[in-house]
Design a protein around this motif. Structure first.
Motif, PDB file in Angstrom:
ATOM      1  N   ALA A  79      -8.159   0.180  -7.930  1.00  0.00           N
ATOM      2  CA  ALA A  79      -7.816   0.834  -9.183  1.00  0.00           C
ATOM      3  C   ALA A  79      -6.426   0.427  -9.662  1.00  0.00           C
ATOM      4  O   ALA A  79      -6.229   0.084 -10.837  1.00  0.00           O
ATOM      5  CB  ALA A  79      -7.901   2.354  -9.016  1.00  0.00           C
ATOM      6  N   SER A  80      -5.457   0.452  -8.753  1.00  0.00           N
ATOM      7  CA  SER A  80      -4.075   0.169  -9.135  1.00  0.00           C
ATOM      8  C   SER A  80      -3.872  -1.279  -9.550  1.00  0.00           C
ATOM      9  O   SER A  80      -3.229  -1.566 -10.569  1.00  0.00           O
ATOM     10  CB  SER A  80      -3.134   0.505  -7.974  1.00  0.00           C
ATOM     11  OG  SER A  80      -3.144   1.885  -7.688  1.00  0.00           O
ATOM     12  N   GLU A 132      -6.720  -2.750   2.389  1.00  0.00           N
ATOM     13  CA  GLU A 132      -6.523  -3.052   0.975  1.00  0.00           C
ATOM     14  C   GLU A 132      -6.883  -4.469   0.531  1.00  0.00           C
ATOM     15  O   GLU A 132      -7.272  -4.670  -0.632  1.00  0.00           O
ATOM     16  CB  GLU A 132      -5.054  -2.803   0.574  1.00  0.00           C
ATOM     17  CG  GLU A 132      -4.606  -1.373   0.633  1.00  0.00           C
ATOM     18  CD  GLU A 132      -4.210  -0.915   2.026  1.00  0.00           C
ATOM     19  OE1 GLU A 132      -4.368   0.280   2.329  1.00  0.00           O
ATOM     20  OE2 GLU A 132      -3.741  -1.766   2.810  1.00  0.00           O
ATOM     21  N   CYS A 173       0.325   0.346  -4.425  1.00  0.00           N
ATOM     22  CA  CYS A 173      -1.035   0.569  -4.937  1.00  0.00           C
ATOM     23  C   CYS A 173      -1.733   1.768  -4.325  1.00  0.00           C
ATOM     24  O   CYS A 173      -2.758   2.221  -4.847  1.00  0.00           O
ATOM     25  CB  CYS A 173      -1.883  -0.682  -4.736  1.00  0.00           C
ATOM     26  SG  CYS A 173      -2.261  -1.080  -3.011  1.00  0.00           S
ATOM     27  N   GLY A 174      -1.208   2.308  -3.221  1.00  0.00           N
ATOM     28  CA  GLY A 174      -1.895   3.382  -2.531  1.00  0.00           C
ATOM     29  C   GLY A 174      -2.717   2.845  -1.364  1.00  0.00           C
ATOM     30  O   GLY A 174      -3.020   1.658  -1.281  1.00  0.00           O
ATOM     31  N   ALA A 227       0.809  -1.217   0.000  1.00  0.00           N
ATOM     32  CA  ALA A 227       0.000   0.000   0.000  1.00  0.00           C
ATOM     33  C   ALA A 227       0.842   1.266   0.000  1.00  0.00           C
ATOM     34  O   ALA A 227       0.520   2.230  -0.696  1.00  0.00           O
ATOM     35  CB  ALA A 227      -0.933   0.004   1.203  1.00  0.00           C
ATOM     36  N   VAL A 281     -10.200   1.851  -2.483  1.00  0.00           N
ATOM     37  CA  VAL A 281     -10.402   2.427  -3.813  1.00  0.00           C
ATOM     38  C   VAL A 281      -9.080   2.486  -4.568  1.00  0.00           C
ATOM     39  O   VAL A 281      -8.979   2.066  -5.728  1.00  0.00           O
ATOM     40  CB  VAL A 281     -11.043   3.827  -3.720  1.00  0.00           C
ATOM     41  CG1 VAL A 281     -11.092   4.488  -5.085  1.00  0.00           C
ATOM     42  CG2 VAL A 281     -12.450   3.728  -3.134  1.00  0.00           C
ATOM     43  N   GLU A 282      -8.038   3.007  -3.923  1.00  0.00           N
ATOM     44  CA  GLU A 282      -6.733   3.089  -4.574  1.00  0.00           C
ATOM     45  C   GLU A 282      -6.210   1.694  -4.910  1.00  0.00           C
ATOM     46  O   GLU A 282      -5.647   1.469  -5.993  1.00  0.00           O
ATOM     47  CB  GLU A 282      -5.738   3.825  -3.673  1.00  0.00           C
ATOM     48  CG  GLU A 282      -6.086   5.266  -3.400  1.00  0.00           C
ATOM     49  CD  GLU A 282      -6.235   6.080  -4.672  1.00  0.00           C
ATOM     50  OE1 GLU A 282      -5.353   5.986  -5.553  1.00  0.00           O
ATOM     51  OE2 GLU A 282      -7.247   6.792  -4.802  1.00  0.00           O
ATOM     52  N   ALA A 283      -6.380   0.755  -3.986  1.00  0.00           N
ATOM     53  CA  ALA A 283      -5.895  -0.607  -4.216  1.00  0.00           C
ATOM     54  C   ALA A 283      -6.611  -1.257  -5.395  1.00  0.00           C
ATOM     55  O   ALA A 283      -5.981  -1.865  -6.265  1.00  0.00           O
ATOM     56  CB  ALA A 283      -6.075  -1.453  -2.955  1.00  0.00           C
ATOM     57  N   GLU A 331      -5.651  -2.088 -12.865  1.00  0.00           N
ATOM     58  CA  GLU A 331      -4.896  -1.551 -13.998  1.00  0.00           C
ATOM     59  C   GLU A 331      -3.682  -2.426 -14.316  1.00  0.00           C
ATOM     60  O   GLU A 331      -3.441  -2.771 -15.478  1.00  0.00           O
ATOM     61  CB  GLU A 331      -4.436  -0.129 -13.713  1.00  0.00           C
ATOM     62  CG  GLU A 331      -3.617   0.467 -14.847  1.00  0.00           C
ATOM     63  CD  GLU A 331      -3.042   1.829 -14.516  1.00  0.00           C
ATOM     64  OE1 GLU A 331      -2.767   2.595 -15.457  1.00  0.00           O
ATOM     65  OE2 GLU A 331      -2.842   2.125 -13.313  1.00  0.00           O
TER      66      GLU A 331
END
Length: 218
Positions: A45-46, A149, A36-37, A18, A41-43, A49
């Motif tokens: 999306a990353s 995450e 991933c952040g 993360a 949400v960030e996880a 992708e």
């Protein structure tokens, strides 16, 4: 054994973390993870992708490994655990008649079992959510440890048919959080333990010793 027939040129493992503070010198000497952040949400999306790009290149990993810190009011501080299951603690559609923790119109249980597992590393249940858990909030969560995450990473993996291992070192939870330092103070110790877990994981894959069950819960 799903890792016996490796495809030449295809990455066997995708490591996901993360945040940079969790990525210490011991892990840096071993892996180059996707950062991933923080948060679901960030996880989502990353990781989605990255897996999409790998799928287009016909280079999907055989296994995704989510690793980092977690909180717990019950487990040993600085202890290292692998998640036996994961749930999403802050999804609540009970007003519409759905079970707490389930996503409407998605055929998944509130608690999703994970696997495979690394021999020798204890199992613990994991709850993912968008909130930083502290103090009495732990009493409301039906899981051994919490992160922000793993559930999201799992859902991305499920879209591509890739299994997930989640490794977590306990960084906090024995007392109320008061500052960022209360999270980061043990990350150096956890870095060493996560690096050892990576060594164990890669040895288990090489030796064909990953298991899909029958390991003791904590």
């Amino acid at each position: 054994m799903p890792f016996a027939n490796r495809r030449p040129g295809v990455a066997d493992l995708l490591y996901v973390m993360a945040a940079e503070p969790e990525y210490g010198p011991e892990l840096r000497s071993r892996i180059s993870p996707l950062i991933c952040g923080i948060g679901p949400v960030e996880a989502a999306a990353s990781v989605t992708e990255r897996l999409t790009r790998l799928a287009i290149e016909d280079k999907l990993p055989l296994l995704v490994v989510s690793l980092g810190s977690a909180g717990s009011s019950e487990l040993e501080q600085c202890g290292l655990y692998q998640a036996s299951s994961v749930s999403w603690r802050d999804v609540d559609a009970t007003a519409l008649g759905f079970e707490l923790g389930t996503v409407p119109n998605v055929d998944l249980p509130a608690v999703i079992p994970l696997g495979p597992f690394i021999p020798g590393i204890p199992l613990a249940t994991l709850s993912t959510g968008a909130d930083v858990v502290s103090g009495a909030v732990y009493d409301l969560i039906d899981a051994d440890m919490v992160d922000m995450e793993t559930y999201a990473v799992l859902r991305a993996c499920q879209r591509f048919g890739v299994p997930l291992i989640s490794l977590r070192g306990i960084s906090d939870g024995d007392r109320e959080l008061g500052s960022l330092a209360d999270w980061t103070q043990y990350l150096g110790i956890i870095d060493v333990k996560l690096a050892d877990a990576v060594d164990r994981l890669e040895a288990a894959i090489a030796e064909g010793n990953l298991t899909w069950g029958d390991l003791p819960e904590v």
